[in-house]
Design a protein around this motif. Structure first.
Motif, mmCIF file in Angstrom:
data_model
loop_
_atom_site.group_PDB
_atom_site.id
_atom_site.type_symbol
_atom_site.label_atom_id
_atom_site.label_comp_id
_atom_site.label_asym_id
_atom_site.label_seq_id
_atom_site.Cartn_x
_atom_site.Cartn_y
_atom_site.Cartn_z
ATOM 1 N N GLU A 1 -0.126 -2.470 2.668
ATOM 2 C CA GLU A 1 -1.180 -2.473 1.643
ATOM 3 C C GLU A 1 -2.472 -1.866 2.192
ATOM 4 O OE1 GLU A 1 -1.313 -3.204 -1.580
ATOM 5 O OE2 GLU A 1 0.759 -3.851 -1.757
ATOM 6 N N SER B 1 -1.997 1.902 2.467
ATOM 7 C CA SER B 1 -2.037 2.477 1.129
ATOM 8 C C SER B 1 -3.470 2.572 0.610
ATOM 9 C CB SER B 1 -1.178 1.643 0.180
ATOM 10 O OG SER B 1 -1.223 2.159 -1.125
ATOM 11 N N LEU C 1 -5.546 6.047 -0.027
ATOM 12 C CA LEU C 1 -6.090 6.350 -1.351
ATOM 13 C C LEU C 1 -7.583 6.665 -1.265
ATOM 14 C CD1 LEU C 1 -5.554 6.643 -4.360
ATOM 15 C CD2 LEU C 1 -5.964 4.187 -4.596
ATOM 16 N N ILE D 1 -2.216 9.610 -1.979
ATOM 17 C CA ILE D 1 -1.500 8.548 -2.671
ATOM 18 C C ILE D 1 -0.172 8.292 -1.973
ATOM 19 C CG2 ILE D 1 -0.411 7.818 -4.831
ATOM 20 C CD1 ILE D 1 -2.423 9.667 -6.284
ATOM 21 N N VAL D 2 -0.048 7.116 -1.387
ATOM 22 C CA VAL D 2 1.214 6.611 -0.850
ATOM 23 C C VAL D 2 1.376 5.209 -1.417
ATOM 24 C CG1 VAL D 2 1.183 8.030 1.250
ATOM 25 C CG2 VAL D 2 0.171 5.751 1.292
ATOM 26 N N ASN D 3 2.577 4.710 -1.402
ATOM 27 C CA ASN D 3 2.866 3.431 -2.037
ATOM 28 C C ASN D 3 3.316 2.406 -1.006
ATOM 29 O OD1 ASN D 3 5.319 1.772 -3.362
ATOM 30 N ND2 ASN D 3 3.672 2.041 -4.835
ATOM 31 N N ALA D 4 2.766 1.204 -1.089
ATOM 32 C CA ALA D 4 3.241 0.098 -0.259
ATOM 33 C C ALA D 4 4.456 -0.488 -0.963
ATOM 34 C CB ALA D 4 2.150 -0.951 -0.076
ATOM 35 N N ALA D 5 5.640 -0.100 -0.509
ATOM 36 C CA ALA D 5 6.878 -0.567 -1.149
ATOM 37 C C ALA D 5 7.079 -2.062 -0.925
ATOM 38 C CB ALA D 5 8.074 0.211 -0.606
ATOM 39 N N ASN D 6 6.659 -2.536 0.223
ATOM 40 C CA ASN D 6 6.626 -3.964 0.551
ATOM 41 C C ASN D 6 5.615 -4.133 1.678
ATOM 42 O OD1 ASN D 6 8.028 -3.601 3.125
ATOM 43 N ND2 ASN D 6 9.894 -3.343 1.920
ATOM 44 N N ILE E 1 5.976 1.883 3.799
ATOM 45 C CA ILE E 1 5.234 2.843 2.986
ATOM 46 C C ILE E 1 6.246 3.801 2.364
ATOM 47 C CG2 ILE E 1 3.667 4.837 3.093
ATOM 48 C CD1 ILE E 1 2.154 2.257 3.290
ATOM 49 N N ARG E 2 6.068 4.065 1.088
ATOM 50 C CA ARG E 2 6.923 5.027 0.376
ATOM 51 C C ARG E 2 6.108 6.295 0.135
ATOM 52 N NH1 ARG E 2 7.942 2.483 -4.500
ATOM 53 N NH2 ARG E 2 9.625 1.344 -3.525
ATOM 54 N N ILE E 3 6.704 7.413 0.489
ATOM 55 C CA ILE E 3 6.077 8.717 0.279
ATOM 56 C C ILE E 3 7.012 9.506 -0.632
ATOM 57 C CG2 ILE E 3 5.274 10.825 1.399
ATOM 58 C CD1 ILE E 3 5.035 9.042 3.985
#
Length: 102
Positions: free
Chosen positions: A53, A56, A60, A65-70, A74-76
């Protein structure tokens, strides 16, 4: 739409660019990165600590923009048309974010 994907050879681009991104992350040699996984442009970065988090949010704030999958991943997922300039910018920002962590 599928015709455009085929005509523009976006599947091959996704494979090539995915390798580039994974290699760039590996070259960062960050103590925070546990593993790099995925296929094509769907890339996961496993972390040693639950700081996804924070990464992420910092990314940002820096324009990435990357996503905290959990908590520790990190999800790209860049677009299929991603090119050298975007990968260079990603690499610069993501490396800066990882280096800025305590």
């Amino acid at each position: 739409m599928l015709g455009e994907i085929e005509d523009s050879d976006l599947v091959a681009n996704a494979e090539k660019r995915g390798h580039q991104i994974r290699a760039a992350i590996a070259a960062m040699d960050s103590p925070h990165v546990k593993e790099i996984r995925g296929r094509g442009l769907l890339i996961g970065v496993g972390l040693h600590e639950p700081i996804a988090e924070e990464i992420s949010a910092r990314a940002l704030a820096a324009g990435l923009i990357v996503n905290a999958a959990n908590d520790s991943s990190i999800r790209i997922a860049p677009p299929l048309i991603v090119g050298d300039a975007e990968i260079a910018e990603f690499t610069e920002i993501f490396a800066s974010v990882l280096k800025g962590l305590a």
